[in-house]
Design a protein around this motif. Structure first.
Motif, PDB file in Angstrom:
ATOM      1  N   PRO A   1      76.743  52.045  53.870  1.00 22.78           N
ATOM      2  CA  PRO A   1      77.412  52.189  52.362  1.00 22.78           C
ATOM      3  C   PRO A   1      77.059  53.685  51.671  1.00 22.78           C
ATOM      4  CG  PRO A   1      76.341  50.073  52.635  1.00 22.78           C
ATOM      5  CD  PRO A   1      75.941  50.954  53.855  1.00 22.78           C
ATOM      6  N   VAL A   2      78.307  54.029  51.162  1.00 24.77           N
ATOM      7  CA  VAL A   2      78.067  55.258  50.119  1.00 24.77           C
ATOM      8  C   VAL A   2      77.121  54.815  49.181  1.00 24.77           C
ATOM      9  CG1 VAL A   2      79.425  57.097  48.916  1.00 24.77           C
ATOM     10  CG2 VAL A   2      80.343  56.016  51.027  1.00 24.77           C
ATOM     11  N   PRO A   3      76.092  55.800  48.824  1.00 23.38           N
ATOM     12  CA  PRO A   3      75.288  55.697  47.917  1.00 23.38           C
ATOM     13  C   PRO A   3      75.820  55.667  46.339  1.00 23.38           C
ATOM     14  CG  PRO A   3      74.099  56.962  49.237  1.00 23.38           C
ATOM     15  CD  PRO A   3      75.831  57.025  49.603  1.00 23.38           C
ATOM     16  N   ALA A   4      75.336  54.871  45.605  1.00 28.64           N
ATOM     17  CA  ALA A   4      76.110  54.892  44.393  1.00 28.64           C
ATOM     18  C   ALA A   4      75.562  56.332  43.716  1.00 28.64           C
ATOM     19  CB  ALA A   4      75.252  53.779  43.249  1.00 28.64           C
ATOM     20  N   LYS A   5      76.310  56.483  42.496  1.00 25.47           N
ATOM     21  CA  LYS A   5      75.901  57.668  41.740  1.00 25.47           C
ATOM     22  C   LYS A   5      74.275  57.998  41.302  1.00 25.47           C
ATOM     23  CE  LYS A   5      80.257  60.084  40.688  1.00 25.47           C
ATOM     24  NZ  LYS A   5      80.947  60.712  39.421  1.00 25.47           N
ATOM     25  N   SER A   6      74.113  56.912  40.824  1.00 23.20           N
ATOM     26  CA  SER A   6      72.803  57.080  40.401  1.00 23.20           C
ATOM     27  C   SER A   6      71.824  57.114  41.320  1.00 23.20           C
ATOM     28  CB  SER A   6      72.393  55.548  39.619  1.00 23.20           C
ATOM     29  OG  SER A   6      72.414  54.517  40.566  1.00 23.20           O
ATOM     30  N   ALA A   7      71.952  56.664  42.748  1.00 21.63           N
ATOM     31  CA  ALA A   7      71.155  56.806  43.868  1.00 21.63           C
ATOM     32  C   ALA A   7      71.250  58.333  44.396  1.00 21.63           C
ATOM     33  CB  ALA A   7      71.446  55.817  44.775  1.00 21.63           C
ATOM     34  N   ILE A   8      72.465  58.785  44.113  1.00 22.64           N
ATOM     35  CA  ILE A   8      72.581  60.207  44.597  1.00 22.64           C
ATOM     36  C   ILE A   8      71.974  61.255  43.605  1.00 22.64           C
ATOM     37  CG2 ILE A   8      74.459  62.308  44.604  1.00 22.64           C
ATOM     38  CD1 ILE A   8      76.578  59.958  45.610  1.00 22.64           C
ATOM     39  N   LYS A   9      71.926  60.826  42.559  1.00 21.10           N
ATOM     40  CA  LYS A   9      71.130  61.823  41.457  1.00 21.10           C
ATOM     41  C   LYS A   9      69.664  61.597  41.819  1.00 21.10           C
ATOM     42  CE  LYS A   9      74.561  61.647  38.099  1.00 21.10           C
ATOM     43  NZ  LYS A   9      75.070  61.279  36.322  1.00 21.10           N
ATOM     44  N   GLU A  10      69.265  60.493  42.250  1.00 22.46           N
ATOM     45  CA  GLU A  10      67.818  60.232  42.427  1.00 22.46           C
ATOM     46  C   GLU A  10      67.436  61.119  43.530  1.00 22.46           C
ATOM     47  OE1 GLU A  10      64.391  56.906  43.734  1.00 22.46           O
ATOM     48  OE2 GLU A  10      66.628  56.451  43.734  1.00 22.46           O
ATOM     49  N   TYR A  11      68.142  60.954  44.827  1.00 24.58           N
ATOM     50  CA  TYR A  11      67.939  61.898  45.871  1.00 24.58           C
ATOM     51  C   TYR A  11      68.057  63.443  45.455  1.00 24.58           C
ATOM     52  CZ  TYR A  11      68.885  57.546  48.555  1.00 24.58           C
ATOM     53  OH  TYR A  11      68.744  56.248  49.027  1.00 24.58           O
ATOM     54  N   LEU A  12      68.988  63.776  44.805  1.00 22.30           N
ATOM     55  CA  LEU A  12      68.885  65.008  44.455  1.00 22.30           C
ATOM     56  C   LEU A  12      67.749  65.591  43.824  1.00 22.30           C
ATOM     57  CD1 LEU A  12      72.937  65.455  43.486  1.00 22.30           C
ATOM     58  CD2 LEU A  12      71.720  66.554  45.215  1.00 22.30           C
ATOM     59  N   TYR A  13      67.138  64.769  42.821  1.00 22.02           N
ATOM     60  CA  TYR A  13      66.048  65.171  41.912  1.00 22.02           C
ATOM     61  C   TYR A  13      64.789  65.358  42.893  1.00 22.02           C
ATOM     62  CZ  TYR A  13      62.107  64.186  39.062  1.00 22.02           C
ATOM     63  OH  TYR A  13      60.776  64.292  38.488  1.00 22.02           O
ATOM     64  N   ILE A  14      64.777  64.442  44.004  1.00 25.40           N
ATOM     65  CA  ILE A  14      63.722  64.342  44.940  1.00 25.40           C
ATOM     66  C   ILE A  14      63.813  65.773  45.541  1.00 25.40           C
ATOM     67  CG2 ILE A  14      62.645  63.258  46.871  1.00 25.40           C
ATOM     68  CD1 ILE A  14      63.740  60.740  45.967  1.00 25.40           C
ATOM     69  N   ALA A  15      64.783  66.342  45.923  1.00 21.36           N
ATOM     70  CA  ALA A  15      64.911  67.448  46.741  1.00 21.36           C
ATOM     71  C   ALA A  15      64.994  68.565  45.996  1.00 21.36           C
ATOM     72  CB  ALA A  15      66.109  67.480  47.678  1.00 21.36           C
ATOM     73  N   SER A  16      64.810  68.399  44.363  1.00 19.11           N
ATOM     74  CA  SER A  16      64.915  69.663  43.548  1.00 19.11           C
ATOM     75  C   SER A  16      66.274  70.145  43.642  1.00 19.11           C
ATOM     76  CB  SER A  16      63.857  70.689  43.715  1.00 19.11           C
ATOM     77  OG  SER A  16      62.539  69.940  43.548  1.00 19.11           O
ATOM     78  N   ALA A  17      67.373  69.401  43.723  1.00 21.80           N
ATOM     79  CA  ALA A  17      68.809  70.074  43.753  1.00 21.80           C
ATOM     80  C   ALA A  17      69.500  69.543  42.509  1.00 21.80           C
ATOM     81  CB  ALA A  17      69.450  69.446  45.011  1.00 21.80           C
ATOM     82  N   HIS A  18      69.033  70.464  41.441  1.00 20.45           N
ATOM     83  CA  HIS A  18      69.620  69.740  40.217  1.00 20.45           C
ATOM     84  C   HIS A  18      71.065  70.056  40.033  1.00 20.45           C
ATOM     85  CE1 HIS A  18      65.393  68.959  39.490  1.00 20.45           C
ATOM     86  NE2 HIS A  18      65.020  70.062  39.606  1.00 20.45           N
ATOM     87  N   PHE A  19      72.158  69.542  40.654  1.00 23.83           N
ATOM     88  CA  PHE A  19      73.223  69.764  40.644  1.00 23.83           C
ATOM     89  C   PHE A  19      73.977  68.458  40.328  1.00 23.83           C
ATOM     90  CE2 PHE A  19      71.697  72.620  43.686  1.00 23.83           C
ATOM     91  CZ  PHE A  19      71.936  73.722  43.048  1.00 23.83           C
ATOM     92  N   ASP A  20      75.164  68.410  39.589  1.00 21.01           N
ATOM     93  CA  ASP A  20      76.301  67.252  39.182  1.00 21.01           C
ATOM     94  C   ASP A  20      76.633  66.861  40.576  1.00 21.01           C
ATOM     95  OD1 ASP A  20      77.283  65.585  37.009  1.00 21.01           O
ATOM     96  OD2 ASP A  20      78.723  65.927  38.649  1.00 21.01           O
ATOM     97  N   PRO A  21      76.900  65.596  41.102  1.00 20.28           N
ATOM     98  CA  PRO A  21      77.447  65.387  42.148  1.00 20.28           C
ATOM     99  C   PRO A  21      78.925  65.814  42.338  1.00 20.28           C
ATOM    100  CG  PRO A  21      76.468  63.300  41.223  1.00 20.28           C
ATOM    101  CD  PRO A  21      76.312  64.386  40.310  1.00 20.28           C
ATOM    102  N   THR A  22      79.755  66.338  41.413  1.00 19.84           N
ATOM    103  CA  THR A  22      80.931  66.827  41.530  1.00 19.84           C
ATOM    104  C   THR A  22      80.714  68.438  41.753  1.00 19.84           C
ATOM    105  OG1 THR A  22      81.246  67.295  39.217  1.00 19.84           O
ATOM    106  CG2 THR A  22      81.965  65.363  39.959  1.00 19.84           C
ATOM    107  N   HIS A  23      79.707  68.936  41.892  1.00 20.33           N
ATOM    108  CA  HIS A  23      79.457  70.390  42.127  1.00 20.33           C
ATOM    109  C   HIS A  23      80.281  70.852  43.561  1.00 20.33           C
ATOM    110  CE1 HIS A  23      77.637  74.232  40.990  1.00 20.33           C
ATOM    111  NE2 HIS A  23      77.416  74.531  42.347  1.00 20.33           N
TER     112      HIS A  23
END
Length: 227
Positions: A106-128
């Motif tokens: 399953p494709v992760p929910a946007k909230s989960a995507i933002k969590e993964y981005l935070y862990i990786a210090s990738a501070h970007f909006d999913p639409t970037h």
């Protein structure tokens, strides 16, 4: 608890021959691999997840000889995250979708995507758009996408090579907490030895090419404990 174990493992290709020491990797730990260039660290990762096949010896994953396992299934459980960050054109969210759909997940929910981005210090909006990312930014997003794939074991091959010191420390701090929370095991190759005392639960040291020795040490301190 033992997760990975090798016995008399060796690999030969052309004029290259690497003989590894017998080693054990414990579950739910962050283990670092160190050693000089050419000692076989990256090759070991490829042997562990079945990308390469050993010339001799055996590898056990959760007590099962990996040569008896389905290779694609093994790679889903033991995920190799290469140095080269490969992202598809499109948005950051598109990459989470493509990689997870490729694995029939399953494709992760946007909230989960933002969590993964935070862990990786990738501070970007999913639409970037990924085309607008620098080399270090691409690596951060790629690391985040790999985290979303839900592997049992992560083999991180220089995950911070394009990151500055502050960003690398933030990534490993959050990654270690994520490992503890999810019961994930990480093996890490890094060019930055200063990360090892702070973030390693165990250290495997490989000697010069063709020979190897292993040493394990507890390197956790109060700074390693996360909520």
């Amino acid at each position: 608890m033992e997760l990975l174990r090798t016995e008399q493992l060796s690999f030969t290709a052309g004029n290259t021959h690497i003989r590894y020491p017998d080693l054990v990797v414990e579950a739910n730990k962050m283990t670092f691999l160190s050693g000089p260039s050419g000692c076989g660290k990256s090759t070991l990762f490829r042997l562990l997840n079945g990308t390469l096949t050993q010339t001799a010896g055996r590898i056990f994953y959760r007590g099962t000889d990996t040569l008896t396992m389905d290779t694609l299934g093994l790679r889903r459980q033991i995920l190799l995250v290469n140095q080269q960050a490969y992202l598809f054109d499109g948005t950051v969210e598109d990459n989470f979708r493509i990689y997870n759909q490729y694995r029939h997940q399953p494709v992760p929910a946007k909230s989960a995507i933002k969590e993964y981005l935070y862990i990786a210090s990738a501070h970007f909006d999913p639409t970037h758009e990924t085309a607008r990312l620098s080399g270090g930014e691409r690596q951060r997003v790629f690391n985040a996408v790999m985290l979303s794939l839900g592997a049992d074991v992560y083999l991180w091959d220089e995950p911070s090579s394009a990151l500055d010191t502050i960003t690398a420390n933030a990534f490993f701090y959050r990654l270690r907490a994520f490992n503890v929370d999810r019961g994930i095991t990480s093996l890490v190759i890094t060019h930055d030895d200063s990360l090892i005392p702070t973030f390693s639960d165990a250290l495997i040291t490989l000697d010069a090419p063709r020979l190897g020795s292993i040493s394990s040490a507890t390197a956790a301190s109060s700074t390693n404990q996360h909520n």
